[in-house]
Design a protein around this motif. Structure first.
Motif, PDB file in Angstrom:
ATOM      1  N   LYS A 144      10.323   7.693 -14.241  1.00  0.00           N
ATOM      2  CA  LYS A 144      11.687   7.767 -13.675  1.00  0.00           C
ATOM      3  C   LYS A 144      12.680   8.281 -14.717  1.00  0.00           C
ATOM      4  O   LYS A 144      13.602   9.031 -14.390  1.00  0.00           O
TER       5      LYS A 144
ATOM      6  N   GLU B   8      11.614   7.536  -3.552  1.00  0.00           N
ATOM      7  CA  GLU B   8      11.616   6.125  -3.998  1.00  0.00           C
ATOM      8  C   GLU B   8      10.381   5.391  -3.452  1.00  0.00           C
ATOM      9  O   GLU B   8       9.728   4.611  -4.164  1.00  0.00           O
ATOM     10  N   LEU B   9      10.046   5.685  -2.180  1.00  0.00           N
ATOM     11  CA  LEU B   9       8.852   5.078  -1.575  1.00  0.00           C
ATOM     12  C   LEU B   9       7.589   5.537  -2.316  1.00  0.00           C
ATOM     13  O   LEU B   9       6.666   4.740  -2.562  1.00  0.00           O
ATOM     14  N   THR B  10       7.579   6.814  -2.693  1.00  0.00           N
ATOM     15  CA  THR B  10       6.423   7.350  -3.433  1.00  0.00           C
ATOM     16  C   THR B  10       6.272   6.639  -4.782  1.00  0.00           C
ATOM     17  O   THR B  10       5.163   6.354  -5.229  1.00  0.00           O
ATOM     18  N   HIS B  11       7.406   6.359  -5.435  1.00  0.00           N
ATOM     19  CA  HIS B  11       7.356   5.619  -6.713  1.00  0.00           C
ATOM     20  C   HIS B  11       6.716   4.241  -6.499  1.00  0.00           C
ATOM     21  O   HIS B  11       5.875   3.811  -7.297  1.00  0.00           O
ATOM     22  N   LYS B  12       7.128   3.561  -5.428  1.00  0.00           N
ATOM     23  CA  LYS B  12       6.580   2.217  -5.160  1.00  0.00           C
ATOM     24  C   LYS B  12       5.075   2.301  -4.921  1.00  0.00           C
ATOM     25  O   LYS B  12       4.296   1.534  -5.495  1.00  0.00           O
ATOM     26  N   ARG B  13       4.675   3.246  -4.064  1.00  0.00           N
ATOM     27  CA  ARG B  13       3.247   3.426  -3.781  1.00  0.00           C
ATOM     28  C   ARG B  13       2.494   3.811  -5.059  1.00  0.00           C
ATOM     29  O   ARG B  13       1.412   3.295  -5.345  1.00  0.00           O
ATOM     30  N   LYS B  15       3.223   3.231  -8.167  1.00  0.00           N
ATOM     31  CA  LYS B  15       3.097   2.136  -9.148  1.00  0.00           C
ATOM     32  C   LYS B  15       1.989   1.166  -8.751  1.00  0.00           C
ATOM     33  O   LYS B  15       1.228   0.706  -9.602  1.00  0.00           O
ATOM     34  N   ILE B  16       1.913   0.855  -7.464  1.00  0.00           N
ATOM     35  CA  ILE B  16       0.841  -0.046  -7.001  1.00  0.00           C
ATOM     36  C   ILE B  16      -0.523   0.566  -7.316  1.00  0.00           C
ATOM     37  O   ILE B  16      -1.412  -0.081  -7.865  1.00  0.00           O
ATOM     38  N   TYR B  77       1.612  10.421 -10.590  1.00  0.00           N
ATOM     39  CA  TYR B  77       0.856   9.161 -10.468  1.00  0.00           C
ATOM     40  C   TYR B  77      -0.635   9.440 -10.246  1.00  0.00           C
ATOM     41  O   TYR B  77      -1.484   8.763 -10.801  1.00  0.00           O
TER      42      TYR B  77
END
Lengths: 244, 220
Positions: A144, B8-13, B15-16, B77
């Motif tokens: 980020k 933002e949703l892609t970041h959450k996915r 990271k998991i 990612y």
């Protein structure tokens, strides 16, 4: 277990490999599915998506076979499962071979034959794993911040932001293109990589000509795989002349 | 959902997935150490790591900083889990975006990059798995001396085609880093094994000269 009975090709190790490979396939399929879903949601042309899938599959074959060669070379002393795991997750042969060699030197063992002691095998597996972990650990920590930095540059000056991105590409391309010239002092044999680079560039330029001047649009997505495979074929054919 | 929300949703996915991958990767040496009661001890691992970690860890962090803007969110990612970033994932993403006519920082570019990297990962994994399953049959073929020069020259074959596209479109920015890198590698051939560290050097040279040309109005 008696360490003398250790088998680097045991069913247990194959089981671990299958688990890791299944994870990679599921993760890739998950991101592919969501990207295609998003493409449809924003109205992207489905032909573009299909062309991307087709051309990337074709493009990937030669590098994938090259990675497979790395697995086969490491398998001579590590068995198949560990190299299969390591070169399917994060790894590359340029990392894994030095990691195995460094650990073998530390343990004072030879890599000329298959590892037969579990502790030595385990030490190599640990070094291979820990040696590569920063790539995976720092990605979620830094991503980020990096993206925010790029956005800031583009927000302040859009034109400079585009040049900044182009400079990033150029940095990578210049380093890898320059590396091709590292053997020129060896004489004719060292010029083969330079010739392959030139042949690949010429084929790519020809493809560009046919796409732009002759309207061969289908070739656009396959130009890089074509230039890559044909120049690799050139390397195989020209090798005896460069090593005469 | 707009691009920011999707990102933002892609970041959450992402990271998991990436922390799950990190756990699984660490699980491999733990599992085999437990199974075979073969904990190697701290010293042998440290000695082995000392030979490779300084360079691997540095290159690993440099690669993240360098390639994240090119790969996009999901692509980053995914690439840093599946590996072979410089020789496969970055060229696959760049080629796909170039062919489709999208920039890395647009939503379309993000999607095309993700598709290219995911497809590349799946195809690579399938080819390696088939190679492992058919090991006995394909090893003589792939190890044949006739094919060796072809695979030894895979990077020149890749960067010749990729380079001509970017260099011809941006030759003013390309001249300084390309000339510098060719001269450097000719003078110090041993640097070929540390090419990862030289990528940011090439970027700094490209950025420095590009900035001067931009200020002078030589770049549009």
């Amino acid at each position: 277990m008696n360490t003398l009975q250790f088998n680097p090709n045991s069913p247990f190790l194959y089981g671990l490999a299958v688990l890791v490979i299944a994870f990679i396939l599921v993760q890739s399929a998950y991101f592919l599915f969501h990207a295609i879903k998003r493409a449809k949601a924003i109205g992207m042309d489905s032909r573009t998506i299909k062309r991307t899938i087709g051309s990337t599959s074709f493009f990937t074959v030669a590098p994938a076979v090259s990675i497979l060669l790395g697995v086969l070379s490491l398998a001579q002393f590590l068995g198949l499962p560990l190299p299969w795991i390591r070169l399917s997750v994060i790894g590359a042969i340029t990392y894994e071979l030095p990691a195995a060699t460094s650990t073998a030197q530390a343990l004072a063992i030879s890599l000329s034959q298959t590892i037969s002691e579990a502790k030595n095998y385990s030490a190599i597996a640990w070094v291979m794993t820990l040696g590569i972990m920063p790539s995976i650990v720092f990605t979620p920590i830094l991503i980020k911040r990096i993206q925010k930095g790029v956005v800031n540059i583009k927000t302040k000056d859009s034109a400079w932001g585009n040049i900044f991105m182009t400079s990033l590409f150029m940095g990578m391309i210049s380093a890898f293109s320059g590396m091709v010239f590292s053997r020129v002092k060896e004489g004719l044999p060292g010029l083969l990589p330079v010739a392959v680079l030139a042949v690949s560039a010429v084929i790519m330029a020809c493809c560009g000509f046919f796409v732009q001047k002759k309207g061969w649009k289908w070739l656009e997505n396959y130009a890089l795989p074509f230039s890559m495979l044909l120049s690799m074929a050139f390397a195989a054919v020209a090798y005896p002349f460069f090593n005469a | 959902m707009n691009f920011e929300e999707y990102n933002e949703l892609t970041h959450k996915r992402g990271k998991i997935w990436i922390w799950s991958a990190a756990s699984l990767i660490l699980f491999v040496p733990v599992a085999l150490s437990v199974k075979y009661n073969a904990w190697p001890g701290f010293v042998p691992v440290l000695k082995g790591l000392l030979g490779v970690a300084p360079i691997f860890w540095t290159v690993g962090i440099i690669e993240i900083i360098t390639f994240t803007p090119m790969l996009g969110t999901a692509g980053t990612y995914l690439s840093f889990v599946t590996g072979n970033v410089t020789a496969l994932k970055v060229p696959a993403a760049l080629n796909a975006m170039e062919s489709a006519g999208f920039n890395a920082e647009t939503e379309e570019g993000e999607i095309i990059s993700t598709i290219a990297i995911a497809v590349s990962s799946i195809v690579t994994t399938i080819i390696i798995s088939m190679g492992v399953l058919l090991f006995i049959y394909i090893q003589p073929l792939l190890s044949s001396p006739a094919l060796k020069p072809a695979f030894d020259n895979i990077l020149p074959a890749l960067f010749g085609g990729l380079g001509i596209v970017y260099i011809s479109k941006n030759w003013k920015i390309a001249v300084a880093p390309v000339v510098f890198m060719i001269a450097l590698f000719v003078m110090v051939p041993g640097l070929a094994s540390s090419v990862g560290i030289l990528v940011p050097v090439g970027i700094l040279i490209a950025l420095g000269f590009a900035r001067i040309m931009y200020k002078k109005g030589w770049l549009e």
